[in-house]
Design a protein around this motif. Structure first.
Motif, short mmCIF file in Angstrom:
data_model
loop_
_atom_site.label_atom_id
_atom_site.label_comp_id
_atom_site.label_asym_id
_atom_site.label_seq_id
_atom_site.Cartn_x
_atom_site.Cartn_y
_atom_site.Cartn_z
N GLY A 44 73.92 53.90 53.11
CA GLY A 44 73.19 54.76 54.04
C GLY A 44 72.22 53.98 54.90
O GLY A 44 72.11 54.23 56.12
N ILE A 45 71.53 53.00 54.30
CA ILE A 45 70.63 52.13 55.06
C ILE A 45 71.40 51.41 56.16
O ILE A 45 70.96 51.32 57.31
N GLU A 185 66.50 62.26 58.56
CA GLU A 185 67.14 63.27 59.42
C GLU A 185 68.64 63.07 59.53
O GLU A 185 69.39 64.01 59.81
N SER A 186 69.12 61.84 59.32
CA SER A 186 70.56 61.56 59.40
C SER A 186 71.34 62.12 58.22
O SER A 186 72.57 62.24 58.27
N SER A 187 70.64 62.43 57.13
CA SER A 187 71.23 62.84 55.84
C SER A 187 72.06 61.72 55.21
O SER A 187 72.85 61.97 54.29
N HIS A 188 71.88 60.48 55.64
CA HIS A 188 72.56 59.35 55.02
C HIS A 188 71.83 58.84 53.80
O HIS A 188 72.42 58.17 52.95
N ILE A 189 70.52 59.13 53.69
CA ILE A 189 69.75 58.75 52.51
C ILE A 189 68.84 59.91 52.13
O ILE A 189 68.44 60.71 52.96
N GLY A 190 68.54 59.98 50.84
CA GLY A 190 67.67 61.02 50.31
C GLY A 190 67.47 60.75 48.83
O GLY A 190 67.82 59.68 48.33
N GLU A 191 66.91 61.71 48.12
CA GLU A 191 66.66 61.51 46.68
C GLU A 191 67.96 61.69 45.91
O GLU A 191 68.65 62.70 46.05
#
Length: 339
Positions: A44-45, A185-191
């Protein structure tokens, strides 16, 4: 171009900070043992930034690995996230928390001190215990911790203070965060917790997604307006940006003391039931939840006075609770699609 070592950089806050650092023009080196995350966040990064950061998979309790990282890279600053971090689990597995959180910090400090590399320490509002007055400022007394996790943050800060006293050329900043939630906001990274989530929002998201049956609200008999615990929820992207500001402050020689402490929150408290209601409203969902007994280690209510961070760092949170919970649900939906 300066290089920042991000420990726990594939974790929740670490991945968002890695993105913020790259977008601010830093090179980064990430080390993570992947004990509570997956390599999906590293991907995601890469997707968000177009950069492929150098990555070490390993445990910072391993002195040889830590030495290897510093020998192989020209590190200009360190942000130390890598730690066990669940309040409830720390009550049942205290030795895991003391071993992991202290040994990793000491190994890092040995390298940082020898080369005078400044460090940003991931601390927590848990160091204040149950405060007598709200909101808490950086001068609020540090009280006995309510959990082994909170104690590791208190003692971690003490270890850093003692290290600076013996090594005056070494500098550090402790960022005491309140409750980070939300996603990029991209939803590529999160918890992305592995196993059963220990924190409120990731568990709530899994209930909303149909992956878990019911959300437990721990206690409704606290001395708060609706009886549930109150926390200061901060968007993880706001939090990430504060770490970039803290690194720049030390690298630019702007620190006013060798050791500085800043509260990071919004300055507003919301109860668990308020959070659930806002989540339902902004995402058009109904959550299945039930009230259960209080949980050991939970503080009744805490929220920040962020004046010092706002004025001294020139940093201020930008996102409101609806933004946080909307982005969190978008991340969960994306996660469900990815399987």
């Amino acid at each position: 171009m300066k290089t920042v070592l991000v420990t726990g950089g594939v974790g929740y806050i670490g991945s968002h900070t890695s993105v913020a650092l790259i977008e601010s023009g830093y090179d980064i080196v990430i080390v993570d043992d992947l004990s509570n995350t997956r390599l999906d966040l590293l991907e995601g990064i890469k997707k968000i930034t177009g950069k492929d950061p150098k990555f070490y998979e390993g445990d910072l309790k391993d002195e040889k690995l830590v030495a290897k990282i510093f020998n192989e890279n020209q590190i200009d600053a360190i942000i130390h996230f890598a730690a066990s971090k669940a309040v409830g689990e720390s009550v049942t597995e205290p030795l895991k928390y003391y071993k992991n959180n202290f040994l990793s910090l000491v190994n890092l400090l040995e390298q940082a001190v020898s080369a005078s590399i400044p460090l940003v320490f991931s601390s927590s509002c848990t160091v204040y215990g149950t405060p007598d007055l709200l909101p808490v400022t950086e001068q609020t007394p540090v009280k006995p911790a309510q959990s082994p996790y909170g104690n590791t943050k208190q003692v971690g800060e003490e270890i850093i203070v003692d290290t600076i006293a013996a090594n005056p050329n070494f500098k550090a900043i402790s960022l005491r965060y309140f409750n980070p939630i939300g996603a990029h906001e991209s939803s590529h990274i999160g918890e992305l917790p592995l196993g059963v989530p220990n924190n409120l929002v990731p568990y709530l998201l899994q209930v909303a997604a149909g992956e878990r049956e019911c959300l437990s609200v721990f206690g409704d008999d606290y001395n708060t307006p609706d009886g549930t615990c109150i926390r200061d929820y901060i968007h993880v992207v706001d939090l990430a940006e504060a770490h970039v500001v803290a690194v720049k402050r030390m690298l630019d020689g702007l620190s006013k003391e060798p050791y500085e402490v800043f509260n990071l929150g919004t300055g507003q408290g919301n109860s668990v039931l308020e959070l659930i209601k806002v989540f339902e409203e902004v995402n058009g969902l109904k959550l299945n939840y039930k009230i259960v007994d209080r949980r050991a280690g939970d503080v009744e209510q805490i929220y920040a006075d962020t004046t010092f961070a706002n004025e001294e760092l020139g940093w201020k949170s930008r996102f409101e609770l609806p933004d946080m919970l909307r982005s969190a649900w978008n991340w969960q939906k994306n996660l469900s699609k990815l399987g």
